[in-house]
Design a protein around this motif. Sequence first.
Motif, short mmCIF file in Angstrom:
data_model
loop_
_atom_site.label_atom_id
_atom_site.label_comp_id
_atom_site.label_asym_id
_atom_site.label_seq_id
_atom_site.Cartn_x
_atom_site.Cartn_y
_atom_site.Cartn_z
N LYS A 61 -109.16 6.83 49.73
CA LYS A 61 -108.08 5.92 49.36
C LYS A 61 -106.85 6.66 48.86
O LYS A 61 -105.73 6.20 49.05
CB LYS A 61 -108.58 4.94 48.29
N SER A 62 -107.07 7.77 48.18
CA SER A 62 -105.96 8.51 47.59
C SER A 62 -106.07 9.99 47.93
O SER A 62 -107.18 10.52 48.08
CB SER A 62 -105.93 8.35 46.06
N VAL A 63 -104.92 10.63 48.03
CA VAL A 63 -104.87 12.08 48.25
C VAL A 63 -104.12 12.71 47.09
O VAL A 63 -102.99 12.31 46.78
CB VAL A 63 -104.16 12.42 49.57
N ILE A 64 -104.76 13.66 46.43
CA ILE A 64 -104.12 14.44 45.38
C ILE A 64 -103.66 15.75 46.01
O ILE A 64 -104.48 16.55 46.47
CB ILE A 64 -105.10 14.73 44.22
N LYS A 102 -109.20 27.39 46.45
CA LYS A 102 -110.42 26.56 46.54
C LYS A 102 -111.19 26.57 45.23
O LYS A 102 -111.72 25.53 44.81
CB LYS A 102 -111.31 27.04 47.68
N ARG A 103 -111.24 27.71 44.56
CA ARG A 103 -111.93 27.78 43.27
C ARG A 103 -111.29 26.83 42.26
O ARG A 103 -111.98 26.10 41.54
CB ARG A 103 -111.92 29.22 42.76
N ALA A 104 -109.96 26.80 42.23
CA ALA A 104 -109.26 25.92 41.30
C ALA A 104 -109.42 24.45 41.71
O ALA A 104 -109.56 23.57 40.85
CB ALA A 104 -107.78 26.30 41.25
N LEU A 105 -109.40 24.18 43.01
CA LEU A 105 -109.61 22.81 43.48
C LEU A 105 -110.98 22.29 43.06
O LEU A 105 -111.12 21.15 42.63
CB LEU A 105 -109.48 22.75 45.00
N LYS A 106 -111.99 23.11 43.22
CA LYS A 106 -113.34 22.70 42.85
C LYS A 106 -113.45 22.43 41.36
O LYS A 106 -114.12 21.48 40.93
CB LYS A 106 -114.35 23.76 43.29
N ALA A 119 -116.39 7.41 41.54
CA ALA A 119 -115.56 7.86 42.67
C ALA A 119 -116.09 9.16 43.25
O ALA A 119 -116.62 10.01 42.53
CB ALA A 119 -114.12 8.04 42.22
N ASP A 120 -115.94 9.31 44.55
CA ASP A 120 -116.29 10.55 45.23
C ASP A 120 -115.03 11.36 45.49
O ASP A 120 -113.92 10.80 45.61
CB ASP A 120 -116.99 10.26 46.55
N VAL A 121 -115.20 12.68 45.62
CA VAL A 121 -114.06 13.56 45.92
C VAL A 121 -114.47 14.59 46.96
O VAL A 121 -115.66 14.94 47.06
CB VAL A 121 -113.53 14.27 44.65
N LYS A 122 -113.50 15.07 47.71
CA LYS A 122 -113.68 16.20 48.62
C LYS A 122 -112.47 17.10 48.50
O LYS A 122 -111.34 16.61 48.34
CB LYS A 122 -113.83 15.73 50.08
N GLY A 162 -103.12 22.72 48.63
CA GLY A 162 -104.50 22.25 48.72
C GLY A 162 -104.51 20.75 48.52
O GLY A 162 -103.50 20.15 48.13
N ALA A 163 -105.63 20.13 48.80
CA ALA A 163 -105.71 18.67 48.66
C ALA A 163 -107.09 18.26 48.17
O ALA A 163 -108.10 18.89 48.51
CB ALA A 163 -105.41 17.98 49.99
N ILE A 164 -107.11 17.21 47.37
CA ILE A 164 -108.35 16.56 46.98
C ILE A 164 -108.30 15.13 47.48
O ILE A 164 -107.37 14.38 47.14
CB ILE A 164 -108.55 16.59 45.44
N TYR A 165 -109.24 14.77 48.32
CA TYR A 165 -109.37 13.38 48.77
C TYR A 165 -110.33 12.67 47.82
O TYR A 165 -111.33 13.25 47.37
CB TYR A 165 -109.95 13.32 50.18
#
Length: 362
Positions: A61-64, A102-106, A119-122, A162-165
């Motif tokens: 639904k949202s993209v960070i 990627k390390r910071a995104l995780k 909520a789920d994230v990827k 980078g992006a977090i869905y």
Amino acid sequence: MKAKAAEFGFAACGVARADAAPRTAERLRQWLAEGAHGEMIWMEARAHHRESPAALWPEVKSVIALGMSYAPASDPLALAGEGDVGRISIYAQGQDYHDVVKRALKALARWLVGELEGADVKVFVDTAPVMEKPLAEAAGLGWQGKHTNLVSRDHGSWLFLGAIYTTADLATDRGGSDTCGSCDACQQACPTNAFPAPYRLDARRCISYLTIEHAGPIPLEFRAAIGNRIYGCDDCLAVCPWNKFAEAAHANMAFAPRAELAVTYLADLLALDDAGFRQVFAGSPIKRIGRDRMVRNALIAAGNSGKAELVGMVAGLLDDPAAVVRGAAVWALSRLDQAHWMAERHERLVAEADENVVAEWV
């Protein structure tokens, strides 16, 4: 969330709806239909996933969108006239951004899971079929400039994206607004005319593509224009006027240039074998192109250098096991020492095994 993102090293953070960049699919299809992606087959193979976030993950639904600064402390074009060195793009002079981002995104994603109940994230960075730039524009990080890269009012052209869905329905930010105006500095700076029009890139003419993604002989029409660039090209980014607001103090320290990559001597590169290549470029995004492609690039730079002292090293690569290296050596020798090249050609370069190599390179 934005404060937490800053703690993890991100200089920019914004939120967009998953459907906030509706023209992405149309533009991508046109670019692929024109063949402007060259040998980047993965762009075509998963184009259907790139067309929208929902095509990759229907529940999103949202993209960070997140940006990590790698703003340089020195002039990226400072070594342009140095014939004995090879220029490496600013983004590749420090640690591999894939790993750092990627390390910071995780880390941010783990925090989000605790904050967004149910909520789920990827997380995605670069290698996934995600169109980060239009999503970053939709999330307000900046806008896609005429060089097709993201431009930020605060960080210029120097952001890793980078992006977090997420399945969470988050409040969104105002999208970026194009303020390139009449400026065409990036278009004019391109040594190979890789921009057929503003906001359009033909990767097949781009030095970054030619030195990184292209595996075979570099087309003759681009070799002189490559100059001493051996990995990537910063020209269109470096001349952007918005970079005057980009402060190196905001850059993640992981991307500080390693001394041996900030100034890389062609003589050292021409001497690399596989083991030496892996040792020099360990922990760098450069490692993925392999020794043969790097030595090919160094030979192009050597051919453009006018440095007679490199002739012996170039000639020594005429017998290299890799055809792409032998061919580049043929061309470089023809530029550095015509008499030597003619002698070598008559003696062995037209031998049956290398006829095709000579035809491709000279």
